[in-house]
Each structure stands twice: as structure tokens, then as C-alpha cells.
Design a protein around this motif. Sequence first.
Motif, PDB file in Angstrom:
ATOM      1  N   PHE A  66     -22.911 -25.199 -11.423  1.00 49.11           N
ATOM      2  CA  PHE A  66     -22.441 -25.981 -12.934  1.00 49.11           C
ATOM      3  C   PHE A  66     -23.669 -25.942 -13.625  1.00 49.11           C
ATOM      4  N   LYS A  67     -24.757 -26.015 -13.218  1.00 52.01           N
ATOM      5  CA  LYS A  67     -26.160 -26.001 -13.861  1.00 52.01           C
ATOM      6  C   LYS A  67     -26.199 -24.580 -14.510  1.00 52.01           C
ATOM      7  N   LEU A  68     -25.456 -23.559 -14.120  1.00 49.15           N
ATOM      8  CA  LEU A  68     -25.654 -22.116 -14.684  1.00 49.15           C
ATOM      9  C   LEU A  68     -24.906 -22.093 -16.122  1.00 49.15           C
ATOM     10  N   SER A  69     -24.352 -23.054 -16.432  1.00 41.47           N
ATOM     11  CA  SER A  69     -23.931 -23.220 -17.948  1.00 41.47           C
ATOM     12  C   SER A  69     -24.947 -23.342 -18.565  1.00 41.47           C
ATOM     13  N   ASN A  70     -26.014 -23.747 -18.370  1.00 38.71           N
ATOM     14  CA  ASN A  70     -27.330 -23.747 -19.100  1.00 38.71           C
ATOM     15  C   ASN A  70     -27.815 -22.382 -19.321  1.00 38.71           C
ATOM     16  N   VAL A  71     -27.533 -21.518 -18.634  1.00 33.66           N
ATOM     17  CA  VAL A  71     -27.825 -19.839 -19.005  1.00 33.66           C
ATOM     18  C   VAL A  71     -26.701 -19.155 -19.410  1.00 33.66           C
ATOM     19  N   CYS A  72     -25.575 -19.452 -19.030  1.00 32.58           N
ATOM     20  CA  CYS A  72     -24.451 -18.680 -19.542  1.00 32.58           C
ATOM     21  C   CYS A  72     -23.335 -19.962 -20.177  1.00 32.58           C
ATOM     22  N   PRO A  73     -23.402 -20.311 -21.505  1.00 31.72           N
ATOM     23  CA  PRO A  73     -22.676 -21.490 -21.933  1.00 31.72           C
ATOM     24  C   PRO A  73     -21.065 -21.457 -21.654  1.00 31.72           C
ATOM     25  N   ASP A  74     -20.459 -20.150 -21.679  1.00 30.65           N
ATOM     26  CA  ASP A  74     -19.056 -19.831 -21.599  1.00 30.65           C
ATOM     27  C   ASP A  74     -18.747 -19.596 -20.272  1.00 30.65           C
ATOM     28  N   ALA A  75     -19.551 -19.884 -19.133  1.00 28.77           N
ATOM     29  CA  ALA A  75     -19.215 -19.310 -17.871  1.00 28.77           C
ATOM     30  C   ALA A  75     -17.910 -19.976 -17.539  1.00 28.77           C
ATOM     31  N   ARG A  76     -17.048 -19.427 -16.562  1.00 31.43           N
ATOM     32  CA  ARG A  76     -15.727 -19.962 -15.957  1.00 31.43           C
ATOM     33  C   ARG A  76     -15.966 -20.138 -14.460  1.00 31.43           C
ATOM     34  N   TYR A  77     -15.408 -21.097 -13.980  1.00 35.53           N
ATOM     35  CA  TYR A  77     -15.751 -21.395 -12.715  1.00 35.53           C
ATOM     36  C   TYR A  77     -14.374 -21.396 -11.760  1.00 35.53           C
ATOM     37  N   ILE A  78     -14.267 -20.678 -10.746  1.00 37.30           N
ATOM     38  CA  ILE A  78     -13.343 -20.562  -9.904  1.00 37.30           C
ATOM     39  C   ILE A  78     -13.476 -21.234  -8.619  1.00 37.30           C
ATOM     40  N   ILE A  79     -12.936 -22.266  -8.005  1.00 39.62           N
ATOM     41  CA  ILE A  79     -13.301 -22.787  -6.619  1.00 39.62           C
ATOM     42  C   ILE A  79     -12.109 -23.154  -5.979  1.00 39.62           C
ATOM     43  N   SER A  80     -12.297 -23.141  -4.621  1.00 37.29           N
ATOM     44  CA  SER A  80     -11.349 -23.632  -3.637  1.00 37.29           C
ATOM     45  C   SER A  80     -11.123 -24.867  -3.712  1.00 37.29           C
ATOM     46  N   ASP A  81      -9.708 -25.393  -3.505  1.00 35.90           N
ATOM     47  CA  ASP A  81      -9.093 -26.779  -3.630  1.00 35.90           C
ATOM     48  C   ASP A  81     -10.021 -27.727  -2.642  1.00 35.90           C
ATOM     49  N   ASP A  82     -10.629 -26.973  -1.616  1.00 40.68           N
ATOM     50  CA  ASP A  82     -11.320 -28.219  -0.537  1.00 40.68           C
ATOM     51  C   ASP A  82     -12.685 -28.297  -1.233  1.00 40.68           C
ATOM     52  N   ILE A  83     -13.243 -27.807  -2.234  1.00 39.28           N
ATOM     53  CA  ILE A  83     -14.194 -28.454  -2.804  1.00 39.28           C
ATOM     54  C   ILE A  83     -13.941 -29.673  -3.904  1.00 39.28           C
ATOM     55  N   ALA A  84     -14.897 -30.763  -3.713  1.00 35.16           N
ATOM     56  CA  ALA A  84     -14.782 -31.767  -4.561  1.00 35.16           C
ATOM     57  C   ALA A  84     -15.693 -31.581  -5.844  1.00 35.16           C
ATOM     58  N   ALA A  85     -15.074 -31.315  -7.055  1.00 35.11           N
ATOM     59  CA  ALA A  85     -15.967 -31.021  -7.965  1.00 35.11           C
ATOM     60  C   ALA A  85     -15.461 -31.747  -9.245  1.00 35.11           C
ATOM     61  N   PRO A  86     -16.338 -32.047 -10.217  1.00 35.68           N
ATOM     62  CA  PRO A  86     -16.202 -32.775 -11.472  1.00 35.68           C
ATOM     63  C   PRO A  86     -15.283 -32.084 -12.414  1.00 35.68           C
ATOM     64  N   SER A  87     -14.388 -32.911 -13.046  1.00 39.60           N
ATOM     65  CA  SER A  87     -13.299 -32.275 -13.901  1.00 39.60           C
ATOM     66  C   SER A  87     -13.821 -31.768 -15.038  1.00 39.60           C
ATOM     67  N   LYS A  88     -13.585 -30.199 -15.185  1.00 39.65           N
ATOM     68  CA  LYS A  88     -14.105 -29.583 -16.437  1.00 39.65           C
ATOM     69  C   LYS A  88     -13.388 -28.725 -16.985  1.00 39.65           C
ATOM     70  N   ASN A  89     -13.268 -28.385 -18.477  1.00 36.82           N
ATOM     71  CA  ASN A  89     -12.435 -27.546 -18.977  1.00 36.82           C
ATOM     72  C   ASN A  89     -12.480 -26.055 -18.740  1.00 36.82           C
ATOM     73  N   ASN A  90     -13.755 -25.893 -18.165  1.00 36.68           N
ATOM     74  CA  ASN A  90     -13.923 -24.296 -17.668  1.00 36.68           C
ATOM     75  C   ASN A  90     -13.826 -24.093 -16.404  1.00 36.68           C
ATOM     76  N   LEU A  91     -13.297 -24.864 -15.437  1.00 33.23           N
ATOM     77  CA  LEU A  91     -13.090 -24.892 -14.003  1.00 33.23           C
ATOM     78  C   LEU A  91     -11.572 -24.719 -13.512  1.00 33.23           C
ATOM     79  N   LEU A  92     -11.323 -23.854 -12.860  1.00 33.44           N
ATOM     80  CA  LEU A  92     -10.015 -23.659 -11.990  1.00 33.44           C
ATOM     81  C   LEU A  92     -10.166 -23.951 -10.727  1.00 33.44           C
TER      82      LEU A  92
END
Length: 233
Positions: A66-92
Motif C-alpha cells: 500500500f506504500k506503493l501509492s506514493n510512487v503510483c498514486p492511482d494504483a489499484r489493489y486486488i487481494i485475496s479475502d484471506d488477507i486482513a487489509a485496511p478499507s480503501k477505495n482502490n482495493l478489491l
Amino acid sequence: MKTKIIYIHHNCFILEYGETAFLFDMPASSFLKLGETETIKTNIRGKKLFVFASHAHPDHYSSDIFKLSNVCPDARYIISDDIAAPSKNNLLIAKAEKTYELGELTIKTFKSNDAGLAYLIKTPEIIVYFGGDLAKWSWDDFDEETRNYMEKVFAGAISILKKESIDVAFSNADARLPNYSGAAEFIEAVRPKLFVPMHSFGDTAAIKEFIKTAGTAGTKIFAYSRPGDAISF
């Protein structure tokens, strides 16, 4: 369209085509001690970035993605549902056996026989399969029921994938197993244009040994040696 694949570590790779980049399975920082993080940042900068994580094991996932948004501000993230991740608008948060539309991407998910997901990604330009830890695992301590389950899930994925015209397939070729976790079987059945062997734990010499024994069935295999190695086609 020119496509470029860059090896980072283990199951972590960057795929670039045009102005788009996919980053797969960036592991915890403890696995990245040879400047790999800077290699990632250098190669994603200025790209339309999609970051994929197949499951929560630390050799495949780090919240540092998620720190890569500092390099690519419009990055989109696609992660498996076994991962505990923060709620983000750019996260699937993806679930198994689903199909998602994400801009130009159509993403079909497969349930792994280890943990998390595998992804089939279709764009107008390229079709990519990323297997995560879905493979033909055949450990000596498996009982018959477990072995049959592993083989059934692997065969089920192959039965779907071989109907696709896959340009690049990332799948495990784990040298700890005599069958290289089903890599040669995958190539023979699916016949991608380019096969990227994974799950080497940094032991890239094992990749070269696999290539010596694998029947390529007309498929090119990416024989990388060190982080930053790349192949284009």
C-alpha cells in the motif's frame, strides 16, 4: 504490443505492457534484501499499476504494497479475502470462483489448493494467468485423501485454463518436489506463449534444472537468475 516481465523474488514479478504494469505477490521486506524494493519502484513509476496478492503468507504478501501509492498514486489493489487489509477505495478484496470487472481488466479467480487464490486476467491486449500457490503439491507426508484433493483442484484449474489462449502464465515449479509441483504438466496442457516458473525461494539455479527436464510444447520459459532480470516479447 511489447510485453516485459521482471523477476523480483520467489513469486514476485512485474509484468509491463504499454503504460500498464501488474505487480504480483510482493513479499515481506525480510525477503527483499538485494535492492528488490527499489527495483520495484523504478519499474512501476509512471505506470498504470495493478497490484495483486494471492494470499496472506509472508513470502507472498506484505502490507508494504500500500506504500506503493506514493510512487503510483492511482494504483489499484486486488487481494485475496484471506488477507486482513485496511478499507480503501482502490482495493478489491477478491473471493474464490468469481469474475470481476475492473476497468479494462476482467479477473477470474480460482480457489487455491494451498491458500488464497489464483488469477486469470484478461485485457484487450493480453491474457495472463498468475497461480499464486495453486500447484500440484505432492509432499511425502500427504495421505491419500489430501493428495487426491491437491490433484483434483490442480486438474480442475488446468481444464479451464487450457481453453484460453494465454500469453503469459506464472505457475509454480518448486524444486523440492520431483514433479516440480506440476510445472511441466501445466505447460503441456495449457501451452502458454511464455511460462514463468515460480516458488524458487531465490534458488534460481533450480529453475535452470527444471528447464533442462521440461518439455516446452512450443512454450518459451523465462530462465531468470537474479532480481531485476527481465524478458520481453
